[in-house]
Design a protein around this motif. Structure first.
Motif, PDB file in Angstrom:
ATOM      1  N   ASP A 189       0.772  -1.268  -0.060  1.00 19.70           N
ATOM      2  CA  ASP A 189      -0.076   0.092  -0.008  1.00 19.70           C
ATOM      3  C   ASP A 189       0.698   1.117  -0.031  1.00 19.70           C
ATOM      4  O   ASP A 189       0.482   2.081  -0.815  1.00 19.70           O
ATOM      5  CB  ASP A 189      -1.042   0.076   1.286  1.00 19.70           C
ATOM      6  CG  ASP A 189      -2.172  -0.864   1.111  1.00 19.70           C
ATOM      7  OD1 ASP A 189      -2.269  -1.592   0.086  1.00 19.70           O
ATOM      8  OD2 ASP A 189      -2.742  -1.242   2.099  1.00 19.70           O
ATOM      9  N   PHE A 190       1.851   1.446   0.750  1.00 19.31           N
ATOM     10  CA  PHE A 190       2.970   2.369   0.916  1.00 19.31           C
ATOM     11  C   PHE A 190       4.161   2.382   0.409  1.00 19.31           C
ATOM     12  O   PHE A 190       4.788   3.026   0.344  1.00 19.31           O
ATOM     13  CB  PHE A 190       3.107   2.587   2.470  1.00 19.31           C
ATOM     14  CG  PHE A 190       1.810   3.089   2.916  1.00 19.31           C
ATOM     15  CD1 PHE A 190       0.820   4.027   2.805  1.00 19.31           C
ATOM     16  CD2 PHE A 190       1.089   2.205   3.789  1.00 19.31           C
ATOM     17  CE1 PHE A 190      -0.433   4.300   3.318  1.00 19.31           C
ATOM     18  CE2 PHE A 190      -0.211   2.312   4.380  1.00 19.31           C
ATOM     19  CZ  PHE A 190      -0.834   3.387   4.312  1.00 19.31           C
ATOM     20  N   GLY A 191       4.211   1.454  -0.638  1.00 17.05           N
ATOM     21  CA  GLY A 191       5.706   1.307  -1.613  1.00 17.05           C
ATOM     22  C   GLY A 191       6.804   1.316  -0.679  1.00 17.05           C
ATOM     23  O   GLY A 191       7.732   1.810  -0.962  1.00 17.05           O
ATOM     24  N   LYS A 192       6.761   0.439   0.251  1.00 13.99           N
ATOM     25  CA  LYS A 192       7.822   0.252   1.156  1.00 13.99           C
ATOM     26  C   LYS A 192       8.705  -0.825   0.714  1.00 13.99           C
ATOM     27  O   LYS A 192       8.641  -1.884   0.178  1.00 13.99           O
ATOM     28  CB  LYS A 192       7.413  -0.052   2.745  1.00 13.99           C
ATOM     29  CG  LYS A 192       6.537   0.593   3.610  1.00 13.99           C
ATOM     30  CD  LYS A 192       7.399   1.882   3.925  1.00 13.99           C
ATOM     31  CE  LYS A 192       6.598   2.871   4.797  1.00 13.99           C
ATOM     32  NZ  LYS A 192       7.379   3.902   5.524  1.00 13.99           N
ATOM     33  N   THR A 193      10.265  -0.401   0.882  1.00 17.74           N
ATOM     34  CA  THR A 193      11.353  -1.164   0.675  1.00 17.74           C
ATOM     35  C   THR A 193      12.439  -1.045   1.612  1.00 17.74           C
ATOM     36  O   THR A 193      12.509   0.239   2.172  1.00 17.74           O
ATOM     37  CB  THR A 193      11.937  -1.139  -0.807  1.00 17.74           C
ATOM     38  OG1 THR A 193      12.357   0.288  -0.622  1.00 17.74           O
ATOM     39  CG2 THR A 193      10.859  -1.190  -1.931  1.00 17.74           C
ATOM     40  N   TYR A 194      13.257  -2.149   1.997  1.00 15.24           N
ATOM     41  CA  TYR A 194      14.363  -1.980   3.017  1.00 15.24           C
ATOM     42  C   TYR A 194      15.879  -2.182   2.416  1.00 15.24           C
ATOM     43  O   TYR A 194      15.674  -3.018   1.526  1.00 15.24           O
ATOM     44  CB  TYR A 194      13.973  -2.759   4.034  1.00 15.24           C
ATOM     45  CG  TYR A 194      12.533  -2.244   4.743  1.00 15.24           C
ATOM     46  CD1 TYR A 194      12.186  -1.227   5.332  1.00 15.24           C
ATOM     47  CD2 TYR A 194      11.398  -3.387   4.498  1.00 15.24           C
ATOM     48  CE1 TYR A 194      11.136  -0.791   5.783  1.00 15.24           C
ATOM     49  CE2 TYR A 194       9.921  -2.859   4.861  1.00 15.24           C
ATOM     50  CZ  TYR A 194       9.952  -1.439   5.542  1.00 15.24           C
ATOM     51  OH  TYR A 194       8.592  -1.406   6.072  1.00 15.24           O
ATOM     52  N   ARG A 195      16.625  -1.659   2.909  1.00 13.97           N
ATOM     53  CA  ARG A 195      18.041  -1.718   2.499  1.00 13.97           C
ATOM     54  C   ARG A 195      18.611  -3.165   2.788  1.00 13.97           C
ATOM     55  O   ARG A 195      19.384  -3.626   1.871  1.00 13.97           O
ATOM     56  CB  ARG A 195      18.843  -0.745   3.135  1.00 13.97           C
ATOM     57  CG  ARG A 195      18.577   0.706   2.736  1.00 13.97           C
ATOM     58  CD  ARG A 195      19.512   1.477   3.584  1.00 13.97           C
ATOM     59  NE  ARG A 195      18.853   1.654   4.891  1.00 13.97           N
ATOM     60  CZ  ARG A 195      19.231   2.235   6.061  1.00 13.97           C
ATOM     61  NH1 ARG A 195      20.623   3.117   5.839  1.00 13.97           N
ATOM     62  NH2 ARG A 195      18.848   2.394   7.235  1.00 13.97           N
ATOM     63  N   SER A 196      17.857  -4.069   3.844  1.00 14.25           N
ATOM     64  CA  SER A 196      18.606  -5.164   3.748  1.00 14.25           C
ATOM     65  C   SER A 196      17.613  -5.981   4.738  1.00 14.25           C
ATOM     66  O   SER A 196      16.557  -5.517   5.267  1.00 14.25           O
ATOM     67  CB  SER A 196      19.867  -4.853   4.655  1.00 14.25           C
ATOM     68  OG  SER A 196      19.604  -4.559   6.077  1.00 14.25           O
ATOM     69  N   PRO A 197      17.821  -7.482   4.874  1.00 15.55           N
ATOM     70  CA  PRO A 197      16.892  -8.157   5.550  1.00 15.55           C
ATOM     71  C   PRO A 197      16.715  -7.871   7.019  1.00 15.55           C
ATOM     72  O   PRO A 197      15.645  -7.887   7.688  1.00 15.55           O
ATOM     73  CB  PRO A 197      17.518  -9.429   5.234  1.00 15.55           C
ATOM     74  CG  PRO A 197      18.223  -9.545   4.010  1.00 15.55           C
ATOM     75  CD  PRO A 197      18.722  -8.204   3.800  1.00 15.55           C
ATOM     76  N   VAL A 198      18.040  -7.269   7.630  1.00 15.80           N
ATOM     77  CA  VAL A 198      18.275  -7.033   8.910  1.00 15.80           C
ATOM     78  C   VAL A 198      17.264  -5.661   9.163  1.00 15.80           C
ATOM     79  O   VAL A 198      16.631  -5.601  10.212  1.00 15.80           O
ATOM     80  CB  VAL A 198      19.437  -6.719   9.201  1.00 15.80           C
ATOM     81  CG1 VAL A 198      19.828  -6.055  10.693  1.00 15.80           C
ATOM     82  CG2 VAL A 198      20.418  -7.805   9.479  1.00 15.80           C
ATOM     83  N   GLU A 199      17.303  -4.615   8.339  1.00 16.57           N
ATOM     84  CA  GLU A 199      16.623  -3.599   8.623  1.00 16.57           C
ATOM     85  C   GLU A 199      14.969  -4.009   8.163  1.00 16.57           C
ATOM     86  O   GLU A 199      14.070  -3.347   9.070  1.00 16.57           O
ATOM     87  CB  GLU A 199      16.758  -2.507   7.251  1.00 16.57           C
ATOM     88  CG  GLU A 199      15.808  -1.103   7.411  1.00 16.57           C
ATOM     89  CD  GLU A 199      16.019  -0.351   8.307  1.00 16.57           C
ATOM     90  OE1 GLU A 199      15.284   0.547   8.612  1.00 16.57           O
ATOM     91  OE2 GLU A 199      16.865  -0.540   9.151  1.00 16.57           O
ATOM     92  N   ALA A 200      14.647  -4.945   7.383  1.00 20.12           N
ATOM     93  CA  ALA A 200      13.232  -5.136   7.164  1.00 20.12           C
ATOM     94  C   ALA A 200      12.801  -5.752   8.361  1.00 20.12           C
ATOM     95  O   ALA A 200      11.718  -5.787   8.921  1.00 20.12           O
ATOM     96  CB  ALA A 200      13.176  -6.327   5.952  1.00 20.12           C
TER      97      ALA A 200
END
Length: 325
Positions: free
Chosen positions: A33-44
């Motif tokens: 819904d909000f187009g979220k992406t994260y830099r790494s699995p740790v951040e996710a």
């Protein structure tokens, strides 16, 4: 006895699995819904943990709403993966005593003034679209531009979206701190001395850059600005009626940040003021009076970017002001 314990253990495991699946479904929907992406699995993983905690907060509150024990709903918005501390201190109160009267006037209430039951300056075409400050602590700039935009539209009939980035980049010497906080009063002082350009000429980037006004045309300057008496709710109401949208500062509590609809009534502090917004009107629902608040967290927050804030709540009348052209 052992068989009963086994059955209970299996039942609890099934319940936990269902709960985990539900949270994962909400997490995946939130990212889409909000187009979220994260830099790494740790951040996710870290963001998922924060989201899980916020989701619990939101749903527990909404149970109270459904039971008639609260006047507002919370909802998942673009900030559901933010920790409370990440909202930061957006309004910088340092040097306030020395700076708050500089270049200003003091608002005086009119004896016997009778305010209308409601007013909404959006209906009069003097409020620009809802904007989004991102993760830059620049709410003070959006509050200031909103008030100036409205004054221009009311006095000159010309609604122009003004540049928050101009203030973020250029008003450091006026006690503001770019993305690390600021204060609408200080922004008004800057515009009084230096003027401000349009959003079109100086688009918002959400990071502090070099002040670059070369080739850009000033839209307006201010003659002064007016400060309302501290914590005088009646003065704020009169100013909204007689002057237009007013720059105000509030405590943006955890509950505030996840507001979705209804009349927000806290919990929040009247002392820990940390966020600047724009009061564009007020109203009354079922005997509960509220201010109409324009936020700078995008149209996906609250009621299409707006909040109904219960009067005398969150310190809304603590640091109110408006500009004069």
């Amino acid at each position: 006895m052992k068989s009963i314990l086994v059955i209970l253990t299996l039942a609890l495991a099934c319940i936990e699995a269902l709960e985990d699946n539900y949270i994962l479904e909400q997490w995946n929907k939130f990212q889409i819904d909000f187009g979220k992406t994260y830099r790494s699995p740790v951040e996710a993983s870290r963001r998922y943990s924060i989201f899980k905690s916020n989701l619990e907060l939101i749903e527990n509150h909404n149970k109270l709403y459904e039971e008639g024990l609260s006047t507002y709903r919370m909802g998942i918005n673009p900030f559901a993966d933010w920790h409370r501390n990440e909202f930061g201190t957006n309004v910088n109160m340092s040097s306030l005593i020395e700076e708050r009267l500089k270049g200003s006037q003091i608002f005086s209430r009119t004896p016997g003034f009778k305010a209308p039951e409601s007013i909404d300056w959006r209906e009069k075409g003097v409020v620009t679209e809802v904007k989004y400050q991102g993760d830059c602590g620049s709410c003070w700039a959006f509050s200031a531009t909103g008030a100036i935009e409205a004054q221009m539209a009311i006095t000159k009939g010309n609604l122009v979206s003004l540049s928050e980035q101009n203030l973020v980049d250029c008003s450091i010497t006026f006690a503001n701190k770019g993305c690390r906080g600021g204060f609408p009063h200080f922004a008004f002082n800057y515009v009084k001395e230096r003027g401000i350009v349009s959003e079109k000429d100086y688009p918002y980037r959400g990071v502090v850059g070099n002040c670059d006004l070369e080739g850009k045309q000033l839209v307006t300057k201010l003659s002064s600005f007016v400060i309302l008496p501290r914590e005088d709710d009646e003065a704020l109401k009169e100013a909204i009626v007689t002057q237009g949208p007013i720059s105000v500062c509030v405590d943006s509590s955890e509950a505030f940040n996840f507001y979705s609809s209804g009349i927000f009534s806290g919990p929040c502090s009247n002392i820990e003021i940390n966020h600047a917004v724009l009061a564009v009107g007020y109203g009354n629902e079922n005997g509960q009076e509220y201010y109409i608040i324009k936020n700078s967290m995008g149209a996906n927050w609250g009621e299409q970017g707006y909040m109904k804030l219960s009067r005398n709540t969150c310190g809304v009348a603590s640091f109110a002001s408006y500009p004069k052209l």
